[in-house]
Design an enzyme around this catalytic site. Structure first.
Site, mmCIF file in Angstrom:
data_model
loop_
_atom_site.group_PDB
_atom_site.id
_atom_site.type_symbol
_atom_site.label_atom_id
_atom_site.label_comp_id
_atom_site.label_asym_id
_atom_site.label_seq_id
_atom_site.Cartn_x
_atom_site.Cartn_y
_atom_site.Cartn_z
ATOM 1 N N ASN A 53 -0.004 2.188 -10.796
ATOM 2 C CA ASN A 53 0.647 0.962 -10.336
ATOM 3 C C ASN A 53 0.071 0.601 -8.961
ATOM 4 O O ASN A 53 0.181 1.380 -8.008
ATOM 5 C CB ASN A 53 2.160 1.184 -10.255
ATOM 6 C CG ASN A 53 2.919 -0.092 -9.924
ATOM 7 O OD1 ASN A 53 2.485 -0.898 -9.105
ATOM 8 N ND2 ASN A 53 4.071 -0.268 -10.548
ATOM 9 N N ARG A 112 -1.083 -8.272 6.304
ATOM 10 C CA ARG A 112 -1.964 -8.874 7.302
ATOM 11 C C ARG A 112 -2.633 -10.161 6.840
ATOM 12 O O ARG A 112 -3.361 -10.790 7.606
ATOM 13 C CB ARG A 112 -3.068 -7.879 7.685
ATOM 14 C CG ARG A 112 -2.585 -6.698 8.523
ATOM 15 C CD ARG A 112 -2.272 -7.090 9.951
ATOM 16 N NE ARG A 112 -3.431 -7.572 10.672
ATOM 17 C CZ ARG A 112 -4.281 -6.799 11.347
ATOM 18 N NH1 ARG A 112 -4.094 -5.487 11.377
ATOM 19 N NH2 ARG A 112 -5.308 -7.314 11.987
ATOM 20 N N HIS A 136 3.548 -5.059 -11.203
ATOM 21 C CA HIS A 136 4.929 -5.511 -11.341
ATOM 22 C C HIS A 136 5.114 -6.744 -10.459
ATOM 23 O O HIS A 136 5.587 -6.639 -9.326
ATOM 24 C CB HIS A 136 5.890 -4.397 -10.925
ATOM 25 C CG HIS A 136 7.333 -4.687 -11.215
ATOM 26 N ND1 HIS A 136 8.224 -3.718 -11.593
ATOM 27 C CD2 HIS A 136 8.051 -5.843 -11.171
ATOM 28 C CE1 HIS A 136 9.422 -4.251 -11.766
ATOM 29 N NE2 HIS A 136 9.339 -5.553 -11.500
ATOM 30 N N ARG A 144 6.774 -9.871 -8.854
ATOM 31 C CA ARG A 144 8.138 -10.350 -8.658
ATOM 32 C C ARG A 144 8.100 -11.821 -8.242
ATOM 33 O O ARG A 144 7.079 -12.303 -7.746
ATOM 34 C CB ARG A 144 8.850 -9.482 -7.617
ATOM 35 C CG ARG A 144 9.229 -8.101 -8.172
ATOM 36 C CD ARG A 144 10.061 -7.308 -7.182
ATOM 37 N NE ARG A 144 10.730 -6.181 -7.831
ATOM 38 C CZ ARG A 144 10.211 -4.975 -7.986
ATOM 39 N NH1 ARG A 144 8.981 -4.727 -7.520
ATOM 40 N NH2 ARG A 144 10.886 -4.015 -8.594
ATOM 41 N N HIS A 179 4.350 -8.502 -3.231
ATOM 42 C CA HIS A 179 3.211 -7.584 -3.381
ATOM 43 C C HIS A 179 2.220 -8.198 -4.364
ATOM 44 O O HIS A 179 1.397 -9.005 -3.957
ATOM 45 C CB HIS A 179 3.670 -6.163 -3.760
ATOM 46 C CG HIS A 179 4.887 -6.089 -4.626
ATOM 47 N ND1 HIS A 179 4.922 -6.598 -5.896
ATOM 48 C CD2 HIS A 179 6.101 -5.527 -4.394
ATOM 49 C CE1 HIS A 179 6.124 -6.365 -6.430
ATOM 50 N NE2 HIS A 179 6.856 -5.726 -5.538
ATOM 51 N N GLU A 186 4.715 -5.115 -15.899
ATOM 52 C CA GLU A 186 6.137 -4.826 -15.998
ATOM 53 C C GLU A 186 6.922 -5.793 -15.128
ATOM 54 O O GLU A 186 6.405 -6.329 -14.140
ATOM 55 C CB GLU A 186 6.436 -3.379 -15.590
ATOM 56 C CG GLU A 186 6.098 -3.050 -14.149
ATOM 57 C CD GLU A 186 6.401 -1.589 -13.791
ATOM 58 O OE1 GLU A 186 6.338 -0.730 -14.698
ATOM 59 O OE2 GLU A 186 6.704 -1.337 -12.618
ATOM 60 N N THR A 209 13.106 -2.089 -5.540
ATOM 61 C CA THR A 209 12.382 -1.382 -6.582
ATOM 62 C C THR A 209 13.335 -1.199 -7.755
ATOM 63 O O THR A 209 14.541 -1.430 -7.632
ATOM 64 C CB THR A 209 11.854 -0.022 -6.080
ATOM 65 O OG1 THR A 209 11.026 0.571 -7.092
ATOM 66 C CG2 THR A 209 12.998 0.924 -5.742
ATOM 67 N N HIS A 238 8.849 6.335 -12.273
ATOM 68 C CA HIS A 238 9.693 6.156 -11.088
ATOM 69 C C HIS A 238 9.907 7.500 -10.411
ATOM 70 O O HIS A 238 10.580 8.387 -10.919
ATOM 71 C CB HIS A 238 11.051 5.511 -11.391
ATOM 72 C CG HIS A 238 11.613 4.789 -10.192
ATOM 73 N ND1 HIS A 238 11.370 3.458 -9.933
ATOM 74 C CD2 HIS A 238 12.351 5.230 -9.161
ATOM 75 C CE1 HIS A 238 11.959 3.116 -8.807
ATOM 76 N NE2 HIS A 238 12.563 4.173 -8.309
ATOM 77 N N ASP A 239 9.327 7.624 -9.246
ATOM 78 C CA ASP A 239 9.445 8.811 -8.387
ATOM 79 C C ASP A 239 8.798 10.065 -8.961
ATOM 80 O O ASP A 239 9.068 11.175 -8.481
ATOM 81 C CB ASP A 239 10.912 9.089 -8.033
ATOM 82 C CG ASP A 239 11.463 8.095 -7.011
ATOM 83 O OD1 ASP A 239 10.675 7.266 -6.525
ATOM 84 O OD2 ASP A 239 12.669 8.138 -6.711
ATOM 85 N N GLY A 282 2.932 4.676 -8.893
ATOM 86 C CA GLY A 282 2.358 3.847 -7.850
ATOM 87 C C GLY A 282 2.616 4.372 -6.456
ATOM 88 O O GLY A 282 1.710 4.842 -5.780
ATOM 89 N N HIS A 283 3.869 4.323 -6.023
ATOM 90 C CA HIS A 283 4.189 4.612 -4.628
ATOM 91 C C HIS A 283 3.693 5.992 -4.195
ATOM 92 O O HIS A 283 2.977 6.121 -3.189
ATOM 93 C CB HIS A 283 5.702 4.496 -4.405
ATOM 94 C CG HIS A 283 6.125 4.736 -2.987
ATOM 95 N ND1 HIS A 283 5.987 3.779 -2.004
ATOM 96 C CD2 HIS A 283 6.647 5.831 -2.391
ATOM 97 C CE1 HIS A 283 6.426 4.275 -0.854
ATOM 98 N NE2 HIS A 283 6.825 5.516 -1.061
#
Length: 237
Positions: free
Chosen positions: A7, A18, A43, A45, A50, A70, A100, A190-191, A213-214
């Site tokens: 992701n 920036r 993803h 939004r 992002h 997603e 999130t 997720h996580d 991703g994160h």
């Protein structure tokens, strides 16, 4: 081997902080593929804080592996997916202002709409995945929508893993077994990270795909993107 879909939302977050085009989201996506990722996830939004809708259109001709879009199925999202025609669409019950994803669908409440969406996307040749928790009855209803896969929301697993990994994984094994018995593919996300991913994958060996991703982008700050993707793939082998 379970596929790794990277992701790249966080890459876009850094770029947008920036302005300009640094880092280049398109280049990073291509690098992820060349370093061994089997898919790219975005993803978008509504506020485009992002990934932007324009990014999604620009990425489509560049992605050589699987492209997973997603998000919450508002009208603009559905229109985007139908125009881009990714490999997979993952339906997520996010509020527009959500930081999130923080829950799976209550399929009973949203059954008619989810079934309608699955039918629309399937007609256009797009694989569908519905984001859910581990409730077994909910997974039965997800299967009845006609979806190809579910994606298990794994934050509860990641939260509990450090204190008791056996208890943390148990409901996810049951959920994945339920999905498998119903003929559904199983994704997860997720996580998930380098600490907890291997154990998750070992206990659900029929897992099709994880979307990360994160944590992966954070790890890339220390190890570099190429080595990080290798480390995550090692967890999935």
């Amino acid at each position: 081997m379970t596929n790794l879909s990277v992701n790249i939302n966080k890459v876009a977050t850094i770029r947008n902080a920036r302005g300009g085009n640094m880092p280049d989201v398109l280049e990073v996506a291509q690098n992820c593929e060349s370093f061994g990722a089997q898919g790219i996830t975005v993803h978008p939004r509504p506020d485009e804080r992002h990934i932007r809708y324009s990014d999604v259109f620009a990425l489509k001709p560049l992605i050589k592996t699987e492209f997973n879009i997603e998000g919450y199925p508002c009208d603009a999202f559905v229109d985007l997916v139908l125009k881009v025609k990714p490999t997979q669409v993952t339906l997520v019950p996010d509020a527009p202002d959500a930081i999130t994803s923080n829950a799976g669908w209550d399929v009973k409440i949203h059954f008619d709409r989810l079934s309608e969406l699955v039918d629309i996307f399937t007609t256009h040749g797009i694989r569908t995945s519905i984001f859910v928790g581990t409730d077994l009855d909910n997974i039965v209803l997800a299967a009845k929508t006609g979806t190809d896969r579910i994606e298990l929301y794994t934050e509860p697993y990641a939260t509990k893993y450090p204190e008791n990994r056996e208890e943390a994984i148990a409901p996810f094994i049951a959920a994945a077994q339920q999905a498998k018995s119903l003929g559904l593919g199983v994704n997860a996300g997720h996580d998930l990270n380098l600490d907890n991913l291997a154990y998750f994958n070992q206990n659900i060996p029929w897992l099709d795909e994880v979307s990360i991703g994160h944590a992966l982008i954070c790890d890339a700050l220390y190890y570099g993107l190429k080595e990080t993707i290798k480390l995550y793939k090692d967890c999935l082998s």
